[in-house]
Design an enzyme around this catalytic site. Structure first.
Site, PDB file in Angstrom:
ATOM      1  N   ILE A  24      31.495  22.932  15.842  1.00  0.00           N
ATOM      2  CA  ILE A  24      31.769  23.384  14.095  1.00  0.00           C
ATOM      3  C   ILE A  24      32.239  22.080  14.248  1.00  0.00           C
ATOM      4  O   ILE A  24      33.035  21.416  15.225  1.00  0.00           O
ATOM      5  CB  ILE A  24      32.263  24.274  13.898  1.00  0.00           C
ATOM      6  CG1 ILE A  24      33.916  24.629  14.799  1.00  0.00           C
ATOM      7  CG2 ILE A  24      31.567  25.473  13.958  1.00  0.00           C
ATOM      8  CD1 ILE A  24      34.578  25.588  14.099  1.00  0.00           C
ATOM      9  N   SER A  25      32.415  21.340  12.672  1.00  0.00           N
ATOM     10  CA  SER A  25      33.585  20.886  12.280  1.00  0.00           C
ATOM     11  C   SER A  25      34.982  21.028  11.958  1.00  0.00           C
ATOM     12  O   SER A  25      34.865  22.361  11.550  1.00  0.00           O
ATOM     13  CB  SER A  25      32.261  19.896  11.881  1.00  0.00           C
ATOM     14  OG  SER A  25      33.769  18.873  11.202  1.00  0.00           O
TER      15      SER A  25
END
Length: 262
Positions: A24-25
């Site tokens: 995930i960012s």
């Protein structure tokens, strides 16, 4: 059609030891992209294909630089020995750059490993799957280049019209006057900041006199000239940026072309 091309029945190598990779960012975490949801979908797909899941690796961070992803690096160290196929939720969880994706795919093929993307239904254990991923990656790369080109054109247009994009350089601030309707009167227009303007003039005058960067910084400290953050610690890059923008200071706005020594 793509789903038909990439099914394991089209020439796959049968059940294999698999690992799951999720990422995930740090900038955002959309619903449906959470590591828990990525893991769930990958597990479901791997089990449906009959693969044995032997590990799960996860990274948090934006961008395509895999050298800063500990989970990715650990996973790749065990590729070809502890696992033969990696299952991901979407292609951009691994690489967003086509060149990096192709190189990664070649590395996997060298050690007889493959990967599955559950969202795009891509399985590189088949020749059709490898072809599909390269074609799709080419289209994605082309789209990014077009977006980049449009952004560059917008920035160049803004500069030609005299508007500044981004954080104003030292010595300036953005025009913050508004209309009655709440819109900026002069969006992107730079206005000199009096205290910073004096420092800029001092830097330019010292440079004209032959002072080096280190000597200019020493003079700024002795004169108690403060940085924008309010300290006396001047970075060489900050002073150099001011010198590189000398034309902007000399002719870019009213107030900087006055009181400079010949």
């Amino acid at each position: 059609y793509a789903m038909v091309l990439c099914r394991r029945s089209g020439g796959g190598r049968g059940p294999m030891k698999a690992v799951i990779y999720t990422r995930i960012s740090t900038e955002y975490q959309e619903e449906g992209h959470s590591p828990e949801e990525q893991l769930r979908r990958c597990q479901q797909y791997a089990e449906m294909e009959g693969h044995e899941i032997v590990g799960h690796y996860h990274d948090t961070g934006s961008g395509s630089g895999f050298e800063h992803r500990p989970g990715y690096l650990e996973m790749m160290e065990k590729a070809g020995t502890e696992w033969r196929i990696v299952v991901i939720y979407k292609l951009d969880r691994i690489h967003r750059n086509l060149r990096n994706m192709v190189l990664w795919l070649d590395d996997l093929r060298t050690i007889e490993c493959d990967f599955i993307s559950t969202e795009e239904r891509v399985d590189t254990s088949s020749a059709q799957g490898r072809f599909f991923i390269q074609v799709m990656g080419a289209f994605a790369e082309m789209e990014r280049e077009q977006i980049s080109s449009r952004v560059k054109m917008g920035l160049e247009g803004a500069k030609r019209s005299g508007r500044w994009i981004g954080v104003p350089p030292y010595g300036y601030k953005m025009d913050d006057t508004y209309t009655d309707s709440g819109h900026r009167k002069n969006p992107g227009a730079l206005i000199p900041v009096e205290t910073e303007a004096k420092v800029v003039k001092a830097i330019l005058n010292l440079y004209v006199k032959g002072y080096k960067l280190s000597e200019i910084i020493t003079q700024l400290v002795l004169a108690q000239s403060y940085t924008r953050s309010g300290t006396l610690v001047w970075n060489r890059s900050t002073v150099k940026a001011i010198l590189d923008r000398c034309q902007l200071y000399l002719a870019g706005a009213i107030g900087f072309n006055e009181d400079l020594e010949d």
